[in-house]
Design an enzyme around this catalytic site. Structure first.
Site, PDB file in Angstrom:
ATOM      1  N   HIS A  23      46.380  38.664  51.798  1.00 57.51           N
ATOM      2  CA  HIS A  23      45.524  37.957  52.760  1.00 57.51           C
ATOM      3  C   HIS A  23      46.286  36.788  53.386  1.00 57.51           C
ATOM      4  CE1 HIS A  23      41.818  40.079  51.873  1.00 57.51           C
ATOM      5  NE2 HIS A  23      41.913  39.826  50.580  1.00 57.51           N
TER       6      HIS A  23
ATOM      7  N   CYS B  57      49.492  39.641  44.338  1.00 56.70           N
ATOM      8  CA  CYS B  57      48.043  39.851  44.273  1.00 56.70           C
ATOM      9  C   CYS B  57      47.522  40.177  45.669  1.00 56.70           C
ATOM     10  CB  CYS B  57      47.405  38.563  43.758  1.00 56.70           C
ATOM     11  SG  CYS B  57      45.610  38.540  43.829  1.00 56.70           S
TER      12      CYS B  57
ATOM     13  N   ILE C  77      42.890  45.209  39.297  1.00 57.90           N
ATOM     14  CA  ILE C  77      41.933  44.689  38.316  1.00 57.90           C
ATOM     15  C   ILE C  77      41.016  45.799  37.806  1.00 57.90           C
ATOM     16  CG2 ILE C  77      40.081  43.010  37.899  1.00 57.90           C
ATOM     17  CD1 ILE C  77      41.435  41.194  39.976  1.00 57.90           C
TER      18      ILE C  77
ATOM     19  N   LEU D 200      32.800  41.336  40.564  1.00 54.76           N
ATOM     20  CA  LEU D 200      34.044  40.592  40.717  1.00 54.76           C
ATOM     21  C   LEU D 200      34.624  40.750  42.119  1.00 54.76           C
ATOM     22  CD1 LEU D 200      36.674  39.663  38.395  1.00 54.76           C
ATOM     23  CD2 LEU D 200      37.534  41.214  40.121  1.00 54.76           C
ATOM     24  N   GLY D 201      34.483  41.930  42.705  1.00 52.92           N
ATOM     25  CA  GLY D 201      35.072  42.196  44.017  1.00 52.92           C
ATOM     26  C   GLY D 201      34.439  41.327  45.091  1.00 52.92           C
TER      27      GLY D 201
ATOM     28  N   CYS E 187      33.197  21.728  33.186  1.00 49.75           N
ATOM     29  CA  CYS E 187      34.374  21.620  32.321  1.00 49.75           C
ATOM     30  C   CYS E 187      33.998  21.097  30.944  1.00 49.75           C
ATOM     31  CB  CYS E 187      35.402  20.682  32.952  1.00 49.75           C
ATOM     32  SG  CYS E 187      36.322  21.443  34.317  1.00 49.75           S
TER      33      CYS E 187
ATOM     34  N   THR F 136      45.320  38.645  47.145  1.00 53.04           N
ATOM     35  CA  THR F 136      45.180  37.352  47.815  1.00 53.04           C
ATOM     36  C   THR F 136      46.459  36.995  48.576  1.00 53.04           C
ATOM     37  OG1 THR F 136      43.669  36.600  46.114  1.00 53.04           O
ATOM     38  CG2 THR F 136      44.767  34.890  47.384  1.00 53.04           C
TER      39      THR F 136
ATOM     40  N   ILE G  18      31.357  37.126  38.383  1.00 55.30           N
ATOM     41  CA  ILE G  18      32.513  36.872  37.511  1.00 55.30           C
ATOM     42  C   ILE G  18      33.582  36.159  38.322  1.00 55.30           C
ATOM     43  CG2 ILE G  18      34.327  37.918  36.087  1.00 55.30           C
ATOM     44  CD1 ILE G  18      31.597  38.434  34.915  1.00 55.30           C
TER      45      ILE G  18
ATOM     46  N   ARG H  61      45.110  55.512  44.132  1.00 53.87           N
ATOM     47  CA  ARG H  61      44.427  54.747  43.085  1.00 53.87           C
ATOM     48  C   ARG H  61      43.669  55.664  42.126  1.00 53.87           C
ATOM     49  NH1 ARG H  61      42.013  49.362  46.184  1.00 53.87           N
ATOM     50  NH2 ARG H  61      44.033  48.296  46.291  1.00 53.87           N
TER      51      ARG H  61
END
Lengths: 350, 350, 350, 350
Positions: free
Chosen positions: B47, B42, B179, B266-267, B103, B44, B291, B204
């Site tokens: 990063h 991912c 995504i 989302l980004g 939750c 992430t 999101i 892309r």
């Protein structure tokens, strides 16, 4: 332009209909006169033709029936501003009053004062029909004439499918008349995970397969509940679209829907049906909706967007094309149960 | 079973990562030990590898990263009842507390005490990973391993697309990382009328075309707003899915959305962005949503239903397969911007 | 702590119940042992006491009934982390499995494997009751004990009222047992424009007036439809909350609801009821919902917020307070129809 | 009837306004001529009076301003069917086109071709005003004239409060101008659990207390976030209604809202405002909405139902009554910040 036209006329309170020469209808300042290219026959037209109990109560002859069509703008009243001559159009035939609370809060599809063109006033089985400007639906020329003539029942299907969540859900459609068949295509187009079609008539089951239902079930020979449960890990389907109006189909709807699911009822029933409210609705935490007409005009925008972008293949449903003069033959074919949607051409083939 | 395993380890607070032999993790009474078949990389993880500002604040080495994977149940604690050895599984890696108000009201995806496996504790770039039973997602063997390893980001896409009405709507997706690319497929599968993909990177954009976006726009060379307006009769799109996190993309999102439309964000952004609230949101009557993650577990059921029934073709997004020992090379390929999703095989090829 | 306690026991498959000395129940690692301060009697308890057809099918004696209560934490298992001794608590008595698709998608109130404490296992008409930690509801000490003992039926009312739009809407409540009476208070608190209460029993009609229903109608003497139509400009009410379960009440519900309105069904029926689907649901574009239990735990948060902030006056519904030893007398009073909610004190008065 | 009338006129592109004798306006076949009984002054009127940057761009003098009023039907065009002389009416002053996609799908409040009476054409600070029949709102005589003259801003408040779930929720209202003050009353009437009002101006804070906000906070002296967090168990409020349009208030809105909460933005901003999208919206899973005008005509039905049934006490907001000839004095009082709603009587006191 001639002063007269040919039309299908229900002349009196009795079975049958005739092709007659009648006056081209007059239009008011807010009306549009449309030259009908293609009109499509609905089950309601068959009720009117057969003069059944419903027709005897609702219809006041003489009447030109027909409420599914497309055509070209021939002329319009002086207050009309949104169309011009030659525009390719269809129409919402439920004429809502625009003034009741339902109309003023976005629910014109259940207007309390609705009049239906082709039922309460003269309709589209004729060379010309008059439509109020508010109800005209301008069409993208990219939409084929055949499809443009069946927007009314397609809209019923779109309204039913999109009346709740549908993406990634399992769906059962009980009853595969034209609207049920359209609903198969629509449900698939908007991402239903699986579509189960339930239908007793063999001809209709064959069409349901052509519409790409994932599974087609014959309730006269197969155990619908057992099959659906087996296919859904014992849960039942998320959504049932009830398009038959038959007591057995309604019973099936309640039998195959999962707890917390949705049943959208469109098929009209002629008799009361008995329900065990505790078992059928309350313990299951079900949502049951009545679906009437098409949302004005969300449904129209939705179906236009789907059609224009090629998301719907509706060809299997169109099982016949006939000249308007052969209207009675069309009726006879529909009586056999071996036809689905028959299109009629009041102004000759295109 | 051996006591040790190979894993990607971030050993200290600095760029890079190493393949090390470490102890197979212990599992508690409510945990499942999974043998990892495929793990997916991912942004992430990049990063964390690069040790950027975000990573420096959030990550506490030593850490085994990796939060997208599938595998087989190897063992489980004695309270576990829902899996057995050999089961094919993936997992929701956001471990929600189960006790906070979010939750307890169906919003565990924004749990206030969430911990992320692979970020806050050891993850899936290893031969084995430990997952609480509550977070295990059992998979139908019909779902291909490749897809099973990318359910986490696919879930982000499904959550974004289905966070509001989408059927028959026009959609713009700004940013075509994995995504965003998944979102193209999902939006199409659930009946979006048209999907516009906006992306600066040529690789892309090519993938966006392979994912069958209706129109792919290069914002570095084309006037995105002009194109979208021209394609939508001057209205703008109904829905924007913002997947880039870049200020220009966010600006574009507000520029191309129609009045009354939806922007789902989302980004992740690293800097504040300036908005003219009156023009951008209020007069337009817009809905803007944040999101986060995936809905537990609606999103999982939705994506399983779509995958199982063949509604999603995700192959173009998977641009590489590598052995886990070549993790650093995978990182370098991702840095170039010439790769999308790279899959890693901790236990060797299948 | 003593090893035994007093409890109401249904000893065998026959009418009646006894006060017996029984063992204090054991609790598992995830359970909480609660010392019951106040328990409240439900219509269901009356069915069990009378040993009617439903009870004969569902109940397996010996059983301690009782599923509405509040109390203090007396002890708890070693896995329990969210309560401590002396905490003031109530509980959701529907124990959901937590693993089925309904539970995992925020619909635990229709869990497919639900067990009800006080129906399927020993309940709260006892000095002590065992509750799983997951189902414990910690209470603000600001909430009076009387109200704390009736959260279960109050939750039914809150769930029903808030199952759709209610603010500024007209509402009819058919059936004014305790849940119907609570629904009057809840509907008023959340901004219903007008609340019509329909009830045959005079005692209950009096209570409905005390609960501040805007209009209380006796269907045995008055024309409910005529009155509602006259009061709603001929439209019918926006929402019906059906709390009676009686065929006449259900018929009334469909007669008085407006087109496009909502009927939320909570009252359980014992026999099938006949509906004319076309007239009653489809043409009206109605939404009919089954309401089961309380949403876990949205309903609990909602009712807590309303109670804590003084939005609900429920006193008229509480028509009796009795020592637990007088349980049979309480039953007799309920049989007369001259009582609504009777509270029982297993550990003596507070 | 005389041919002329007195009116407040903005004669030219400069600050100020004058009382002038002008011709009574003509009305078309679909219009209603209303004799104005009470008109109310809005902040927008102050912008027009002061001739600020917004006014310079939007307003084309000469103009009679005024868009909040009630009055009596004096005459009407020949197509008008829904009113008769003497009817007590108010009006929606946003005149939607009725033909764009927003209008045709129930979103006329964001019509793309809207014209505002009193802004884009002559308004209600005059003895007579002309309103299209479609925009007339007939009033129940039970509604007091004072309230009937402020339905436009009350509608903004109702639209904002009911734009999402509100019952049993905690609410913060940032900015207590008239709409913010109305929102306090509306939120309470529809069951908000607690209402926090945030306002820098002392006069307005006093009014907020009179409107029965549960807590009134002065952001110039108090730590709003700390107070709200302390009052909400550290969670933040469920809903923020942003009515100020000031950067500090908007910042506060994002600071005090809970994860998963709603921010409804109504207050217009004059400058861009900077947001950290990741922290402020995305991680929190927030919903941010722009609120424009009133829903046509759901909001009007909702507020009528609330007013008619006595659910709203709005008296504290009405801080002045003046003759129309004293319009400039009214403007000066509003400039001081020591007034809220000032009512003006074009045809003399009633």
């Amino acid at each position: 332009m001639s002063k007269t036209m040919l039309a299908v006329v229900k002349p009196e309170a009795a079975p049958g209909a005739e092709i007659r020469e009648v006056k081209i209808p007059e239009y008011g300042p807010n009306d549009v006169l449309v030259k009908v290219k293609v009109a499509s026959i609905c089950g309601t037209d068959l009720h009117i033709y057969n003069w059944d109990r419903w027709a005897q109560k609702r219809i006041h002859p003489p009447l030109i029936p027909g409420h599914e069509f497309c055509g070209e703008v021939a002329a319009y009243g002086k207050q009309v501003s949104s169309v011009k001559e030659g525009d390719f159009v269809s129409a919402e035939m439920h004429v809502a009053c625009g003034k009741c609370v339902r109309c003023r809060t976005g629910e014109a599809h259940i207007c309390q004062n609705v009049k239906i063109i082709g039922v309460d006033s003269n309709g589209a089985f004729a060379e010309y029909v008059v439509i109020p400007e508010s109800n005209i639906w301008k069409l993208d020329p990219a939409i084929p004439q055949e499809y443009a003539s069946i927007l009314d029942p397609l809209g019923n299907a779109v309204h039913s499918v999109l009346a709740g969540e549908i993406a990634a859900k399992t769906v059962a459609i009980t009853g595969c008349g034209p609207i049920g068949l359209f609903a198969i295509a629509v449900a698939r187009a908007v991402g239903a995970a699986r579509v189960f079609a339930v239908e007793v008539n063999e001809h209709r089951r064959r069409l349901a397969k052509e519409m790409k239902a994932d599974l087609v079930i014959d309730p006269s020979k197969e155990d619908v509940r057992a099959i659906v449960m087996e296919q859904t890990d014992g849960l039942g389907v998320d959504v049932v679209l009830e398009m038959a109006g038959h007591p057995d189909a309604i019973r099936t709807a309640f039998n195959v829907v999962r707890s917390g699911g949705r049943i959208s009822l469109l098929g009209l029933t002629s008799k009361p049906i008995s329900l065990n409210f505790s078992e059928d609705i309350i313990f299951k935490g079900l949502t049951v909706q009545g679906i009437n007409g098409r949302r004005m005009y969300q449904t129209w925008y939705q179906m236009t967007a789907l059609l224009k972008n090629g998301k719907l293949d509706l060809h299997p449903v169109i099982t016949g094309h006939m000249a308007m003069k052969d209207f009675s033959q069309a009726m006879e074919r529909l009586q056999t149960g071996e036809a689905s949607k028959i299109l009629v051409y009041p102004n000759g083939p295109n």
